[in-house]
Design a protein around this motif. Structure first.
Motif, PDB file in Angstrom:
ATOM      1  N   HIS A 236       0.827  -1.217   0.000  1.00 55.34           N
ATOM      2  CA  HIS A 236       0.000   0.000   0.000  1.00 55.34           C
ATOM      3  C   HIS A 236       0.857   1.261   0.000  1.00 55.34           C
ATOM      4  O   HIS A 236       0.391   2.320  -0.402  1.00 55.34           O
ATOM      5  CB  HIS A 236      -0.995  -0.003   1.169  1.00 55.34           C
ATOM      6  N   ILE A 237       2.112   1.147   0.430  1.00 62.00           N
ATOM      7  CA  ILE A 237       3.003   2.319   0.402  1.00 62.00           C
ATOM      8  C   ILE A 237       3.058   2.883  -1.013  1.00 62.00           C
ATOM      9  O   ILE A 237       3.104   4.088  -1.222  1.00 62.00           O
ATOM     10  CB  ILE A 237       4.438   1.927   0.851  1.00 62.00           C
ATOM     11  N   VAL A 238       3.033   1.992  -1.998  1.00 61.89           N
ATOM     12  CA  VAL A 238       3.112   2.430  -3.397  1.00 61.89           C
ATOM     13  C   VAL A 238       1.706   2.635  -3.985  1.00 61.89           C
ATOM     14  O   VAL A 238       1.433   3.654  -4.619  1.00 61.89           O
ATOM     15  CB  VAL A 238       3.878   1.380  -4.247  1.00 61.89           C
ATOM     16  N   LEU A 239       0.806   1.671  -3.761  1.00 61.18           N
ATOM     17  CA  LEU A 239      -0.490   1.701  -4.450  1.00 61.18           C
ATOM     18  C   LEU A 239      -1.421   2.800  -3.927  1.00 61.18           C
ATOM     19  O   LEU A 239      -2.140   3.439  -4.694  1.00 61.18           O
ATOM     20  CB  LEU A 239      -1.192   0.345  -4.332  1.00 61.18           C
ATOM     21  N   ALA A 240      -1.427   2.979  -2.593  1.00 61.96           N
ATOM     22  CA  ALA A 240      -2.412   3.896  -2.013  1.00 61.96           C
ATOM     23  C   ALA A 240      -2.264   5.331  -2.536  1.00 61.96           C
ATOM     24  O   ALA A 240      -3.263   5.924  -2.970  1.00 61.96           O
ATOM     25  CB  ALA A 240      -2.347   3.853  -0.488  1.00 61.96           C
ATOM     26  N   PRO A 241      -1.074   5.918  -2.567  1.00 67.69           N
ATOM     27  CA  PRO A 241      -0.988   7.290  -3.086  1.00 67.69           C
ATOM     28  C   PRO A 241      -1.425   7.391  -4.546  1.00 67.69           C
ATOM     29  O   PRO A 241      -2.063   8.360  -4.952  1.00 67.69           O
ATOM     30  CB  PRO A 241       0.498   7.644  -2.935  1.00 67.69           C
ATOM     31  N   ARG A 284     -10.098  -0.954 -14.471  1.00 68.11           N
ATOM     32  CA  ARG A 284      -8.755  -0.936 -13.852  1.00 68.11           C
ATOM     33  C   ARG A 284      -8.741  -0.061 -12.599  1.00 68.11           C
ATOM     34  O   ARG A 284      -8.059  -0.370 -11.634  1.00 68.11           O
ATOM     35  CB  ARG A 284      -7.736  -0.382 -14.843  1.00 68.11           C
ATOM     36  N   LYS A 285      -9.500   1.034 -12.660  1.00 66.79           N
ATOM     37  CA  LYS A 285      -9.505   1.921 -11.485  1.00 66.79           C
ATOM     38  C   LYS A 285     -10.071   1.185 -10.269  1.00 66.79           C
ATOM     39  O   LYS A 285      -9.584   1.321  -9.149  1.00 66.79           O
ATOM     40  CB  LYS A 285     -10.320   3.193 -11.782  1.00 66.79           C
ATOM     41  N   ARG A 286     -11.122   0.404 -10.490  1.00 68.26           N
ATOM     42  CA  ARG A 286     -11.696  -0.350  -9.366  1.00 68.26           C
ATOM     43  C   ARG A 286     -10.691  -1.413  -8.902  1.00 68.26           C
ATOM     44  O   ARG A 286     -10.547  -1.668  -7.717  1.00 68.26           O
ATOM     45  CB  ARG A 286     -13.015  -1.020  -9.767  1.00 68.26           C
ATOM     46  N   PHE A 287      -9.966  -2.037  -9.837  1.00 67.67           N
ATOM     47  CA  PHE A 287      -8.944  -3.022  -9.449  1.00 67.67           C
ATOM     48  C   PHE A 287      -7.874  -2.355  -8.574  1.00 67.67           C
ATOM     49  O   PHE A 287      -7.378  -2.945  -7.620  1.00 67.67           O
ATOM     50  CB  PHE A 287      -8.290  -3.645 -10.687  1.00 67.67           C
ATOM     51  N   LEU A 288      -7.546  -1.113  -8.934  1.00 63.88           N
ATOM     52  CA  LEU A 288      -6.557  -0.376  -8.129  1.00 63.88           C
ATOM     53  C   LEU A 288      -7.142  -0.102  -6.741  1.00 63.88           C
ATOM     54  O   LEU A 288      -6.441  -0.211  -5.727  1.00 63.88           O
ATOM     55  CB  LEU A 288      -6.176   0.927  -8.844  1.00 63.88           C
ATOM     56  N   ASP A 289      -8.440   0.237  -6.701  1.00 67.63           N
ATOM     57  CA  ASP A 289      -9.134   0.396  -5.407  1.00 67.63           C
ATOM     58  C   ASP A 289      -8.953  -0.849  -4.550  1.00 67.63           C
ATOM     59  O   ASP A 289      -8.521  -0.782  -3.402  1.00 67.63           O
ATOM     60  CB  ASP A 289     -10.657   0.548  -5.636  1.00 67.63           C
ATOM     61  N   PHE A 290      -9.314  -2.003  -5.125  1.00 62.29           N
ATOM     62  CA  PHE A 290      -9.301  -3.248  -4.336  1.00 62.29           C
ATOM     63  C   PHE A 290      -7.879  -3.551  -3.839  1.00 62.29           C
ATOM     64  O   PHE A 290      -7.679  -3.946  -2.697  1.00 62.29           O
ATOM     65  CB  PHE A 290      -9.828  -4.436  -5.157  1.00 62.29           C
ATOM     66  N   SER A 291      -6.902  -3.347  -4.718  1.00 61.20           N
ATOM     67  CA  SER A 291      -5.513  -3.678  -4.341  1.00 61.20           C
ATOM     68  C   SER A 291      -4.966  -2.712  -3.298  1.00 61.20           C
ATOM     69  O   SER A 291      -4.036  -3.044  -2.574  1.00 61.20           O
ATOM     70  CB  SER A 291      -4.597  -3.637  -5.562  1.00 61.20           C
ATOM     71  N   SER A 292      -5.521  -1.490  -3.256  1.00 58.85           N
ATOM     72  CA  SER A 292      -4.988  -0.483  -2.323  1.00 58.85           C
ATOM     73  C   SER A 292      -5.587  -0.578  -0.934  1.00 58.85           C
ATOM     74  O   SER A 292      -5.124   0.101  -0.018  1.00 58.85           O
ATOM     75  CB  SER A 292      -5.291   0.932  -2.844  1.00 58.85           C
ATOM     76  N   CYS A 293      -6.647  -1.367  -0.790  1.00 63.58           N
ATOM     77  CA  CYS A 293      -7.364  -1.400   0.492  1.00 63.58           C
ATOM     78  C   CYS A 293      -6.439  -1.789   1.641  1.00 63.58           C
ATOM     79  O   CYS A 293      -5.649  -2.728   1.533  1.00 63.58           O
ATOM     80  CB  CYS A 293      -8.538  -2.372   0.414  1.00 63.58           C
TER      81      CYS A 293
END
Ligand code: SF4
Ligand code: SF4
Length: 655
Positions: A236-241, A284-293
């Motif tokens: 999440h350090i990378v994905l969340a921002p 893809r945006k929703r996939f990024l959402d799920f991965s960032s949780c």
């Protein structure tokens, strides 16, 4: 004397050389994350122009404020501060480690003289110490986790990775302490932890041996940790921002409008999915959402459905999807696992989005399931089904109403909109037209506009924006109604609209433009404020205490918090409920749940109880659905009539 590279260590360069494969493993891990996210649907056809446009939607301010500075985390001070210790501590240690490497290569002045002795050594010890404090906080909290972390499922993997980081910090301090003990501490006077260990715990006789061992352990663990980040929850350090940067800017929370043009094209090779039933239906945006949780459960903690014992947890929905994505199960049906009840219990209040530290759009995901149930599978709870059928057959969703369309204006002389003559369309909407209690809002607003001398008119026949259909998942019906309205507005030359309902306001301002209908839309509370500013209303300020309930579609979804409060301050004293403005609690009627057989306890009763606890004389709302829901909820607490729309309150204060 400068700090000596590889002091007391033979072949220390091995650690530096190992950084190269570690970097490869690290970036390969990130590449694997990208491969996962890349499986999501592209919202637009890939082209250079669309790619540039996509990058253009990246919001630097949100990225920096919420993504890097983690502004929302501090809403919970203890965990926010602990996270700040860990994050900023690691940033400083990362910079320090890189400076050490540069010192080996080039010899840096920062590692010599008083600067190193006092400042560098102090800063690095402080960063390490605060990071360790943060780690201990998180480890203890994992042992006695709050409900939001524990339910419906706790994330695995945080304890080992936090423990590993703790071990790296401890071995780092021991290495430093041993170095100071062996060299009598003259070089690192500011290293308060290292000096403490050297003076109290490390025998000078063993210092060289201890140093040689812990130096290697610390170095190897640090490398392992960096390589492990993309494969651990710390990704999440990378994905969340990045996710925050690409999120809809709050409060402009969009639900999107479906494009049905492909259904009219006989040559279309692939028709768009109607909502979502499986992971592969998401973008893809929703996939990024799920991965960032983060699995932090802050969304669940504020969810009105979850808090009233309904089977919906926004965290549960997102982590289920995150789990499936991680295990590559893209084509399995998800709806039965999440449950139809949970999907329809969402009031679309966006409290979850507002609380989410990484700006995940939970309601949009839930709505996609709802759309699939309604449009693809023809499954909808019974009362909602009746409301949609009424909307289709009678142009309003209030099945069983005893009111006629014009009943709200009987005995009132309400002007009809005249093309080229009238300035504002006063949009009545379905709830004000057909629900007896809400009809008083329309009557009050007409009195206010007439008193102020506003050029306004209504449509001759009653209309709905189509928003209830959209909320209940029927995008087809919404698009049909909206397009008809847009055509009729064009024929009448309507440019400015005053709305009485935040759902109508939201629909006109967020969804109609995508279908070609662009207007100046003003919610009635804001219009009253304008009239007050222009001194067009003569109001008496009464000795009354008023509390104001923020409607979700005016507040969180459109950022309108101040105008209604200014209006209230003009006619009485304002007292706030504990949950107000962006933290307001839903009335329970959103997302079509006005027409629901409610499971669990009642959301409207809980909110009405909160309003009662303020001891206000009056509970003000600025939405007909909130008025209806809270009036009903208040019956549990009192027989008094205490809830009024701001238009009613202002009309009663006019002289
Ligand atoms: S939008 Fe509201 S009701 Fe729906 S999941 Fe989020 S917090 Fe819960
Ligand atoms: S969706 Fe957001 S608030 Fe909810 S658990 Fe995930 S990160 Fe936390």
């Amino acid at each position: 004397m400068p700090r000596i590279p590889y002091w007391n260590i033979d072949y220390g360069i091995i650690i530096d050389l190992l950084a190269i494969p570690v970097a490869i493993v690290f970036f390969y891990g990130l590449y694997r994350q990208w491969l996962l996210i890349k499986q999501g649907k592209m919202r637009v056809i890939p082209s250079i122009g669309n790619m540039i446009q996509g990058i253009g939607t990246f919001r630097l301010k949100a990225f920096l404020v919420r993504g890097i500075l983690n502004a929302r985390l501090y809403r919970k001070p203890a965990s926010g501060i602990a996270h700040g210790f860990v994050f900023w501590g690691m940033v400083i240690l990362f910079i320090g480690t890189n400076l050490v490497i540069l010192n080996i290569l080039f010899g840096l002045p920062v590692f010599s003289g008083g600067f190193n002795r006092w400042f560098m050594s102090f800063m690095l010890d402080l960063a390490g110490f605060l990071t360790l404090v943060g780690i201990v906080f998180f480890l203890v909290r994992r042992m006695i986790p709050p409900v939001r972390l524990r339910l419906p499922e706790a994330r695995k993997g945080f304890v080992p990775v936090s423990g590993l980081l703790g071990l790296i910090l401890i071995t780092g301090f021991v290495t430093e302490g041993a170095r100071i003990a062996a060299a009598a501490g003259s070089l690192e006077a500011g290293a308060f932890v290292g000096n403490f260990l050297a003076s109290n715990l490390i025998s000078p006789a063993l210092a060289l041996e201890i140093h040689a061992v812990t130096w290697w352990v610390h170095g190897l663990l640090s490398l392992g940790f960096v390589a492990y980040i993309p494969y651990s929850p710390l990704v999440h350090i990378v994905l969340a921002p990045v996710n925050v940067g690409f999120a809809d800017p709050a409060p402009n929370v969009k639900m999107g409008v479906m494009d049905f043009s492909a259904f009219e094209n006989e040559d279309a090779e692939e028709l768009p999915a109607l909502g979502a039933n499986k992971l592969a239906d998401f973008t893809r945006k929703r996939f990024l959402d799920f991965s960032s949780c983060l699995w932090c459960g802050r969304c669940q903690e504020v969810c009105p459905a979850y808090n009233t014992d309904k089977p919906l947890s926004p965290k549960g929905v997102i982590v289920t999807l995150a789990d499936r994505l991680a295990s590559g199960k893209l084509d399995e049906s998800l709806i039965e696992g999440i449950s139809m009840d949970a999907i329809f219990n969402c009031t679309t209040c966006a409290a979850c989005m507002e609380a989410c530290p990484v700006s995940i759009n939970q309601p949009k995901t839930i709505m996609r399931f709802r759309q699939n149930l309604v449009m693809e599978q023809s499954r909808i709870p019974e009362l909602m089904g009746k409301a949609v059928a009424s909307l289709e057959q009678r142009a309003h969703p209030f099945f069983g109403t005893g009111s006629g369309a014009a009943e709200w204006r009987k005995d009132l002389d309400v002007p009809i909109f005249e093309p080229g003559q009238t300035e504002y369309l006063l949009w009545i909407g379905c709830s004000v037209a057909y629900e007896q209690r809400a009809q008083k809002i329309g009557r009050a607003m007409v009195r206010i506009l007439q008193k102020a001398g506003t050029s306004f008119g209504i449509l001759e026949e009653s209309r709905c924006t189509g928003d209830p259909a959209k909320q209940m998942g029927n995008e087809f019906l919404f698009a049909e109604i909206a397009q008809q309205n847009i055509e009729d507005f064009s024929a009448l030359g309507i440019k400015k609209i005053i709305t009485l309902c935040p759902h109508c306001f939201n629909s006109f301002s967020r969804h109609y433009p995508k279908l070609g209908g662009e207007y100046e839309i003003i919610p009635h509370g804001s219009f009253i404020k304008i009239l007050m500013d222009e001194k067009k209303l003569n109001l008496v300020r009464k000795d009354q205490l008023i509390t104001y309930h923020d409607p979700c579609y005016l507040g969180r979804r459109n950022g309108i918090y101040d105008d209604p409060r200014t209006v209230i301050a003009g006619v009485g004293g304002l007292v706030e409920m504990p949950r107000h403005r962006n933290e307001s609690f839903c009335c329970g009627g959103g997302g079509g749940n006005y027409w629901a057989e409610e499971l669990g306890s009642r959301i409207n009763q809980q909110r009405a109880g909160e309003a009662m606890e303020t001891n206000a004389d009056t509970i003000a709302v600025a939405c007909p659905f909130c008025l209806l829901m809270l009036t009903d909820g208040l019956k549990k607490h009192t027989e008094e009539t205490k809830i009024f729309d701001i238009a009613e309150i202002v009309a009663a204060s006019m002289v």
